[in-house]
Design a protein around this motif. Sequence first.
Motif, PDB file in Angstrom:
ATOM      1  N   VAL A  10     -10.754   7.837  -5.425  1.00  0.00           N
ATOM      2  CA  VAL A  10      -9.375   7.388  -5.254  1.00  0.00           C
ATOM      3  C   VAL A  10      -8.557   8.637  -4.974  1.00  0.00           C
ATOM      4  CG1 VAL A  10      -7.412   6.211  -6.275  1.00  0.00           C
ATOM      5  CG2 VAL A  10      -9.736   5.460  -6.830  1.00  0.00           C
ATOM      6  N   GLU A  11      -7.997   8.717  -3.767  1.00  0.00           N
ATOM      7  CA  GLU A  11      -7.237   9.892  -3.368  1.00  0.00           C
ATOM      8  C   GLU A  11      -5.853   9.869  -3.991  1.00  0.00           C
ATOM      9  OE1 GLU A  11      -7.659   9.633   0.864  1.00  0.00           O
ATOM     10  OE2 GLU A  11      -9.736  10.285   0.773  1.00  0.00           O
ATOM     11  N   SER A  12      -5.174  11.006  -3.975  1.00  0.00           N
ATOM     12  CA  SER A  12      -3.881  11.135  -4.656  1.00  0.00           C
ATOM     13  C   SER A  12      -2.854  10.104  -4.190  1.00  0.00           C
ATOM     14  CB  SER A  12      -3.321  12.550  -4.491  1.00  0.00           C
ATOM     15  OG  SER A  12      -3.166  12.853  -3.120  1.00  0.00           O
ATOM     16  N   GLY A  13      -2.935   9.637  -2.949  1.00  0.00           N
ATOM     17  CA  GLY A  13      -2.014   8.627  -2.443  1.00  0.00           C
ATOM     18  C   GLY A  13      -2.411   7.220  -2.827  1.00  0.00           C
ATOM     19  N   GLY A  14      -3.530   7.078  -3.561  1.00  0.00           N
ATOM     20  CA  GLY A  14      -3.983   5.766  -3.988  1.00  0.00           C
ATOM     21  C   GLY A  14      -4.984   5.110  -3.059  1.00  0.00           C
ATOM     22  N   HIS A  15      -5.316   5.756  -1.953  1.00  0.00           N
ATOM     23  CA  HIS A  15      -6.304   5.192  -1.036  1.00  0.00           C
ATOM     24  C   HIS A  15      -7.705   5.343  -1.621  1.00  0.00           C
ATOM     25  CE1 HIS A  15      -3.400   4.563   2.130  1.00  0.00           C
ATOM     26  NE2 HIS A  15      -2.910   5.765   1.865  1.00  0.00           N
ATOM     27  N   VAL A  16      -8.492   4.299  -1.514  1.00  0.00           N
ATOM     28  CA  VAL A  16      -9.849   4.300  -2.042  1.00  0.00           C
ATOM     29  C   VAL A  16     -10.812   4.595  -0.899  1.00  0.00           C
ATOM     30  CG1 VAL A  16     -11.638   2.927  -3.172  1.00  0.00           C
ATOM     31  CG2 VAL A  16      -9.242   2.648  -3.844  1.00  0.00           C
ATOM     32  N   ARG A  17     -11.665   5.611  -1.090  1.00  0.00           N
ATOM     33  CA  ARG A  17     -12.652   5.989  -0.084  1.00  0.00           C
ATOM     34  C   ARG A  17     -14.042   5.781  -0.676  1.00  0.00           C
ATOM     35  NH1 ARG A  17     -14.768  11.180   0.604  1.00  0.00           N
ATOM     36  NH2 ARG A  17     -13.018  11.979  -0.617  1.00  0.00           N
TER      37      ARG A  17
END
Length: 73
Positions: A10-17
Motif C-alpha cells: 500500500v503506497e503512501s497515497g493509498g494505492h494498492v500494488r
Amino acid sequence: MMPRTVEAVVESGGHVRLLEDVSLPEPRRALVTILDEAAEDPNLTALLSEAALAEDWNREEEDAAWEHLQPEK
C-alpha cells in the motif's frame, strides 16, 4: 472461487500494488490488512497463508503424495 491471499504494497497515497499477477473473471471484493513493517516476522507470510492453505494441506491425498519422503516409522 476460493479466497486467496496475495502480497501487496500500500503506497503512501493509498494505492494498492499487488506483487504478483492476478487474473480474475470479473471484479471481486478484497480485504486489505495493513502490517506493521517494524514488527515483521520472517515467518509472517507462512503464518498468514496457513489458514488458506490448510484446505489443501490437510487432505489424505496430500499425505499420500508426500509419504515417500517421510522417515520410516
